[in-house]
Design a protein around this motif. Structure first.
Motif, mmCIF file in Angstrom:
data_model
loop_
_atom_site.group_PDB
_atom_site.id
_atom_site.type_symbol
_atom_site.label_atom_id
_atom_site.label_comp_id
_atom_site.label_asym_id
_atom_site.label_seq_id
_atom_site.Cartn_x
_atom_site.Cartn_y
_atom_site.Cartn_z
ATOM 1 N N SER A 195 55.980 31.657 40.628
ATOM 2 C CA SER A 195 56.235 32.904 41.341
ATOM 3 C C SER A 195 57.258 32.657 42.448
ATOM 4 O O SER A 195 57.394 31.543 42.945
ATOM 5 N N ILE A 196 57.956 33.713 42.796
ATOM 6 C CA ILE A 196 58.990 33.640 43.824
ATOM 7 C C ILE A 196 58.451 34.299 45.085
ATOM 8 O O ILE A 196 57.961 35.437 45.019
ATOM 9 N N PRO A 197 58.475 33.622 46.214
ATOM 10 C CA PRO A 197 57.902 34.199 47.442
ATOM 11 C C PRO A 197 58.412 35.592 47.769
ATOM 12 O O PRO A 197 57.686 36.406 48.320
ATOM 13 N N THR A 198 59.665 35.895 47.424
ATOM 14 C CA THR A 198 60.221 37.212 47.736
ATOM 15 C C THR A 198 59.579 38.319 46.905
ATOM 16 O O THR A 198 59.361 39.425 47.388
ATOM 17 N N TYR A 199 59.254 38.011 45.641
ATOM 18 C CA TYR A 199 58.754 39.031 44.719
ATOM 19 C C TYR A 199 57.322 38.789 44.248
ATOM 20 O O TYR A 199 56.724 39.661 43.632
ATOM 21 N N PHE A 200 56.789 37.584 44.484
ATOM 22 C CA PHE A 200 55.399 37.256 44.189
ATOM 23 C C PHE A 200 55.086 37.315 42.683
ATOM 24 O O PHE A 200 55.976 37.541 41.867
ATOM 25 N N SER A 201 53.818 37.104 42.336
ATOM 26 C CA SER A 201 53.411 37.148 40.931
ATOM 27 C C SER A 201 53.544 38.563 40.382
ATOM 28 O O SER A 201 53.891 38.771 39.221
ATOM 29 N N LEU A 202 53.214 39.543 41.208
ATOM 30 C CA LEU A 202 53.394 40.955 40.881
ATOM 31 C C LEU A 202 54.232 41.575 41.989
ATOM 32 O O LEU A 202 54.158 41.143 43.130
ATOM 33 N N TYR A 203 55.018 42.586 41.658
ATOM 34 C CA TYR A 203 55.698 43.305 42.719
ATOM 35 C C TYR A 203 54.648 43.876 43.660
ATOM 36 O O TYR A 203 53.588 44.340 43.227
ATOM 37 N N LEU A 204 54.922 43.855 44.954
ATOM 38 C CA LEU A 204 53.939 44.336 45.923
ATOM 39 C C LEU A 204 53.536 45.786 45.672
ATOM 40 O O LEU A 204 52.401 46.180 45.940
ATOM 41 N N VAL A 205 54.462 46.570 45.131
ATOM 42 C CA VAL A 205 54.152 47.974 44.862
ATOM 43 C C VAL A 205 53.075 48.105 43.794
ATOM 44 O O VAL A 205 52.393 49.136 43.700
ATOM 45 N N SER A 206 52.868 47.048 42.992
ATOM 46 C CA SER A 206 51.859 47.088 41.926
ATOM 47 C C SER A 206 50.436 46.925 42.448
ATOM 48 O O SER A 206 49.481 47.363 41.798
ATOM 49 N N VAL A 207 50.294 46.269 43.595
ATOM 50 C CA VAL A 207 48.958 45.903 44.077
ATOM 51 C C VAL A 207 48.062 47.121 44.294
ATOM 52 O O VAL A 207 46.905 47.130 43.834
ATOM 53 N N PRO A 208 48.517 48.208 44.961
ATOM 54 C CA PRO A 208 47.626 49.371 45.107
ATOM 55 C C PRO A 208 47.218 49.977 43.770
ATOM 56 O O PRO A 208 46.044 50.347 43.576
ATOM 57 N N PHE A 209 48.162 50.081 42.826
ATOM 58 C CA PHE A 209 47.834 50.605 41.498
ATOM 59 C C PHE A 209 46.850 49.683 40.786
ATOM 60 O O PHE A 209 45.927 50.141 40.105
ATOM 61 N N LEU A 210 47.036 48.375 40.947
ATOM 62 C CA LEU A 210 46.148 47.401 40.314
ATOM 63 C C LEU A 210 44.722 47.538 40.834
ATOM 64 O O LEU A 210 43.765 47.600 40.048
ATOM 65 N N VAL A 211 44.570 47.593 42.143
ATOM 66 C CA VAL A 211 43.240 47.711 42.744
ATOM 67 C C VAL A 211 42.563 49.007 42.300
ATOM 68 O O VAL A 211 41.370 49.026 41.950
ATOM 69 N N PHE A 212 43.333 50.086 42.286
ATOM 70 C CA PHE A 212 42.781 51.369 41.856
ATOM 71 C C PHE A 212 42.394 51.323 40.379
ATOM 72 O O PHE A 212 41.348 51.843 39.972
ATOM 73 N N GLY A 213 43.217 50.680 39.555
ATOM 74 C CA GLY A 213 42.910 50.542 38.135
ATOM 75 C C GLY A 213 41.650 49.733 37.891
ATOM 76 O O GLY A 213 40.838 50.068 37.020
ATOM 77 N N ILE A 214 41.471 48.656 38.660
ATOM 78 C CA ILE A 214 40.248 47.850 38.531
ATOM 79 C C ILE A 214 39.026 48.670 38.914
ATOM 80 O O ILE A 214 37.982 48.632 38.243
ATOM 81 N N GLN A 215 39.154 49.454 39.996
ATOM 82 C CA GLN A 215 38.023 50.282 40.439
ATOM 83 C C GLN A 215 37.655 51.314 39.377
ATOM 84 O O GLN A 215 36.466 51.506 39.065
ATOM 85 N N LYS A 216 38.654 51.953 38.757
ATOM 86 C CA LYS A 216 38.387 52.948 37.724
ATOM 87 C C LYS A 216 37.796 52.303 36.471
ATOM 88 O O LYS A 216 36.907 52.867 35.824
ATOM 89 N N ALA A 217 38.269 51.114 36.129
ATOM 90 C CA ALA A 217 37.727 50.403 34.973
ATOM 91 C C ALA A 217 36.284 49.971 35.219
ATOM 92 O O ALA A 217 35.459 49.976 34.300
ATOM 93 N N ALA A 218 35.957 49.601 36.462
ATOM 94 C CA ALA A 218 34.581 49.246 36.806
ATOM 95 C C ALA A 218 33.659 50.453 36.628
ATOM 96 O O ALA A 218 32.520 50.324 36.158
#
Length: 295
Positions: free
Chosen positions: A70-93
């Motif tokens: 991963s690149i420190p500037t862009y990380f493993s996922l784009y930072l903009v993805s993190v809120p969508f990811l967390v929300f997606g995990i919550q909905k899947a739960a």
């Protein structure tokens, strides 16, 4: 489903049992189940779980300690993805809970079980990082898209839905363009050659064969790059019998005490290069390696 999976997994299970209990290796005319020189089964432990929680989050969502992951500037996922990811995990739960309660199967619930399995294994292993957890990124991608879809469903007006989709598209386009530009320019110039991705050094040995003339050669690359470059079969390399220290006059790893009549191949170890330079060794470049000598 368990029967074909069991049949496919049987060789792997056999290898795990063989190495765990130090049983003799199995050799037939058609396949071999080997005894490994180093078995990493001891790296899996319940004791790792607590310390691994922040490491797992860091590796999956942001960046670990390895620049090829991963690149420190862009990380493993784009930072903009993190809120969508967390929300997606919550909905899947929620879907998972619904599936258990209603005894029905929902696709997000299946992916959530995959996510739980991946997370549990990631918590058990020693020093988890992105490449040890690579299968989880398919799940994270699904949750990110699922989070986008569920976010869009919360918007009731059709016009605002279009604005949302356009905004997401433009945001990811900007991130992607920046990533591609950085990756093929600044990142490449700063990180090439990457450590742990040494090229085989057989070409350098061939070029320097007359000058080496049987003298000892020390290489800062791992032993595996020698048979890689020489295209040797495992039977010829004889790893168990001959070990990982040397082959004839080729030594894998630099010595503690420098020998003035030896050659040193340095791939990317700057400390070793500085040490040899300070000791008065002459340096010449050969392929991806720097060759040091003093005579």
């Amino acid at each position: 489903m368990g029967i074909p999976l069991g049949i496919l997994a049987l060789p792997l299970i056999t290898m795990i049992v063989l190495n765990t209990f130090e049983l003799p290796e199995i050799v037939t005319g058609y396949f071999t189940i080997p005894r490994l020189m180093e078995y990493r089964g001891a790296e899996i432990s319940l004791k790792n779980m607590i310390n691994n929680v922040p490491v797992l989050i860091q590796s999956c969502l942001f960046n670990d300690d390895y620049e090829y992951n991963s690149i420190p500037t862009y990380f493993s996922l784009y930072l903009v993805s993190v809120p969508f990811l967390v929300f997606g995990i919550q909905k899947a739960a929620v879907q998972m809970t619904k599936a258990v309660r209603e005894k029905r199967m929902f696709f997000p619930a299946v992916v959530f079980m995959w996510f739980l399995a991946q997370t549990f294994m990631g918590l058990l292993i020693k020093e988890p990082n992105a490449n040890k957890l690579n299968a989880v990124f398919f799940v994270l991608l699904f949750f990110t898209v699922y989070g986008m879809k569920e976010s869009c469903r919360l918007i009731h007006k059709k016009r605002f839905k279009k604005y949302f989709v356009l905004g997401v598209f433009l945001t990811y386009s900007v991130f992607f363009a920046g990533f591609v530009n950085y990756y093929f320019t600044e990142y490449t110039s700063k990180t090439f050659p990457l450590p742990y991705f040494q090229a085989g050094f057989s070409d350098v040995l061939d070029d320097w064969e007359e000058r080496i003339n049987g003298k000892d050669v020390y290489v800062d690359a791992w032993y595996i790059f020698y048979p890689l470059g020489e295209k040797m079969s495992p039977m010829e390399f004889q790893l168990i019998e001959k070990g990982t220290e040397a082959r004839d006059n080729i030594h894998f790893g630099l010595p503690k005490e420098l020998e003035e009549d030896s050659f040193y191949f340095v791939f990317g170890d700057e400390r070793s290069a500085d040490r040899l330079t300070e000791a008065g060794y002459t340096m010449e470049r050969s392929g991806m390696y720097r060759v040091f000598y003093k005579f």
